[in-house]
Design an enzyme around this catalytic site. Sequence first.
Site, PDB file in Angstrom:
ATOM      1  N   LYS A 171       8.854 -17.193 -10.843  1.00 58.54           N
ATOM      2  CA  LYS A 171       8.076 -16.084 -11.390  1.00 58.54           C
ATOM      3  C   LYS A 171       6.879 -16.608 -12.185  1.00 58.54           C
ATOM      4  O   LYS A 171       7.030 -17.503 -13.027  1.00 58.54           O
ATOM      5  CB  LYS A 171       8.994 -15.253 -12.305  1.00 58.54           C
ATOM      6  CG  LYS A 171       8.336 -13.999 -12.801  1.00 58.54           C
ATOM      7  CD  LYS A 171       9.259 -13.235 -13.734  1.00 58.54           C
ATOM      8  CE  LYS A 171       8.444 -12.200 -14.478  1.00 58.54           C
ATOM      9  NZ  LYS A 171       9.154 -11.666 -15.631  1.00 58.54           N
ATOM     10  N   LYS A 178     -11.071  -3.933  18.850  1.00 61.50           N
ATOM     11  CA  LYS A 178      -9.693  -4.400  19.094  1.00 61.50           C
ATOM     12  C   LYS A 178      -9.267  -4.189  20.546  1.00 61.50           C
ATOM     13  O   LYS A 178      -8.127  -4.456  20.892  1.00 61.50           O
ATOM     14  CB  LYS A 178      -8.725  -3.670  18.157  1.00 61.50           C
ATOM     15  CG  LYS A 178      -9.030  -3.886  16.681  1.00 61.50           C
ATOM     16  CD  LYS A 178      -7.901  -3.377  15.807  1.00 61.50           C
ATOM     17  CE  LYS A 178      -8.316  -3.384  14.346  1.00 61.50           C
ATOM     18  NZ  LYS A 178      -7.165  -3.514  13.441  1.00 61.50           N
ATOM     19  N   ASN A 231       0.846  -1.199   0.000  1.00 67.13           N
ATOM     20  CA  ASN A 231       0.000   0.000   0.000  1.00 67.13           C
ATOM     21  C   ASN A 231       0.878   1.245   0.000  1.00 67.13           C
ATOM     22  O   ASN A 231       2.107   1.155   0.002  1.00 67.13           O
ATOM     23  CB  ASN A 231      -0.964  -0.027   1.192  1.00 67.13           C
ATOM     24  CG  ASN A 231      -0.201  -0.156   2.498  1.00 67.13           C
ATOM     25  OD1 ASN A 231       0.581   0.703   2.854  1.00 67.13           O
ATOM     26  ND2 ASN A 231      -0.428  -1.263   3.209  1.00 67.13           N
TER      27      ASN A 231
HETATM   28  O1  C5P Z   1      -8.716  -2.843  11.095  1.00 67.51           O
HETATM   29  P1  C5P Z   1      -7.690  -1.958  10.496  1.00 67.51           P
HETATM   30  O2  C5P Z   1      -6.633  -2.682   9.762  1.00 67.51           O
HETATM   31  O3  C5P Z   1      -8.258  -0.842   9.701  1.00 67.51           O
HETATM   32  O4  C5P Z   1      -7.016  -1.257  11.789  1.00 67.51           O
HETATM   33  C1  C5P Z   1      -5.931  -0.442  11.666  1.00 67.51           C
HETATM   34  C2  C5P Z   1      -5.041  -0.573  12.875  1.00 67.51           C
HETATM   35  O5  C5P Z   1      -4.787  -1.955  13.144  1.00 67.51           O
HETATM   36  C3  C5P Z   1      -3.676   0.039  12.653  1.00 67.51           C
HETATM   37  O6  C5P Z   1      -3.216   0.539  13.887  1.00 67.51           O
HETATM   38  C4  C5P Z   1      -2.846  -1.132  12.152  1.00 67.51           C
HETATM   39  O7  C5P Z   1      -1.463  -0.955  12.420  1.00 67.51           O
HETATM   40  C5  C5P Z   1      -3.418  -2.298  12.929  1.00 67.51           C
HETATM   41  N1  C5P Z   1      -3.404  -3.559  12.208  1.00 67.51           N
HETATM   42  C6  C5P Z   1      -2.695  -4.627  12.726  1.00 67.51           C
HETATM   43  N2  C5P Z   1      -2.689  -5.824  12.067  1.00 67.51           N
HETATM   44  C7  C5P Z   1      -3.378  -5.986  10.920  1.00 67.51           C
HETATM   45  C8  C5P Z   1      -4.094  -4.919  10.386  1.00 67.51           C
HETATM   46  C9  C5P Z   1      -4.083  -3.717  11.055  1.00 67.51           C
HETATM   47  O8  C5P Z   1      -2.072  -4.486  13.763  1.00 67.51           O
HETATM   48  N3  C5P Z   1      -3.326  -7.134  10.315  1.00 67.51           N
END
Ligand code: C5P
Length: 398
Positions: free
Chosen positions: A287, A339, A208
């Site tokens: 690949k 969370k 990303n």
């Molecule tokens: O649910 P979402 O990915 O939008 O939440 C974003 C937050 O969760 C951010 O702080 C990101 O660093 C963390 N995150 C994480 N592990 C993931 C996805 C997101 O710790 N697999």
Amino acid sequence: MLKNKTIILGVCGGIAAYKAVELLRLLTRSGADVHVIMTRSAQQFIAPLTFQTLSSHPVHTALFNLIEEDEIGHISLADRADLFIIVPATANIIGKIAGGIADDMLTTTVMATKAPVLIAPAMNVNMYRNRLYQENEEKLRRFGYHFVAPVSGRLACGWEGEGKLAAPEAVFEAAVGAVTPQDLAGRVILVTAGPTREEIDPVRYISNHSSGKMGYALARAARRRGARVLLISGPTALPIPEGVEVINVISATEMLTAVMAHVDECDAVIKAAAVADYRPVTRCETKIKKQGDVISLEMTKNPDILALLGSRQRRPFLAGFAAETDNLAGNAEQKLKAKNLDMIIANDVSQEDAGFNVDTNRVLLFFKEGAGEQCELMSKAQLADVILDALGARLPTR
Ligand code: C5P
């Protein structure tokens, strides 16, 4: 940080004196008003005119100056200083200060100042290891003088070892630290930053637009405020902030392993990383060849690191980010609860001046206890301090 601070830069006679010029530039660029004092031997290595031109002030070289009639030079300078930096500091000057000697402009002004004093030594390795030197440094440390340790390397005298002046950037960071309230001293803060890369085959990946700027700004600010900082970083093009311990990772799975290995040491975890939510089910060993007009890629969910931390019984303070393109507040508050976080920083990544890959951000802060805070557009460096103010106020006292 150093804006409008009055700094005295003392330069001694060592071959590293030229590096004090670079430090002077870093200091003035960050808004400090710098006054330079040179010892007599420093002037053998570099001309006062260089410092005068770059600091926009006359350089002090003599203790008694007949032109300054209305004030005593070393006292007025010592009184005005917010910080005193000695770069490079010779064994001689350190010995003199430790022995209470004040026989030139530099040592007399150091003796007279109440400002913090930061010393960056540079000398031959055997001088550095000499017990006399070591005891002088130890004594000054006990008295509250700050030091930026020299590094190892090839020395100008031909020897190899410790004694090389720390990099100007490292001295600059220590200078900022010396005038920043150390409200996070003794705390361990883990910051994750940047994107993750999920490999498809040896040459391709899914990722990303995260640049890591917000996470790196948080790591730098926390370090300046005295915390021990562990930065777990996905691939970024950013320089590592001085004094921060970095663990480089590529994928979400690697990030999870690194976070879990260190979480028990931490007082707080700030998850600024844009972790990929999905990864390819399989990584092709070779690949993938061009085939038909359409191909499909099967993806599987990555572990949610933050949610896993939130579900632990014993856990540090948890701060997450919500990067959203719609319903910012609603989504952020929902994530805070889902969370089990203590704090969430919500930013609308569809705006041009906020979110991914820019130097500014405009966020909403939400807290477990229900309060919220709207932050105006500001630099990520400023925002890092706002976030750390909120976090620091909520860390349990120890
Ligand atoms: O649910 P979402 O990915 O939008 O939440 C974003 C937050 O969760 C951010 O702080 C990101 O660093 C963390 N995150 C994480 N592990 C993931 C996805 C997101 O710790 N697999």
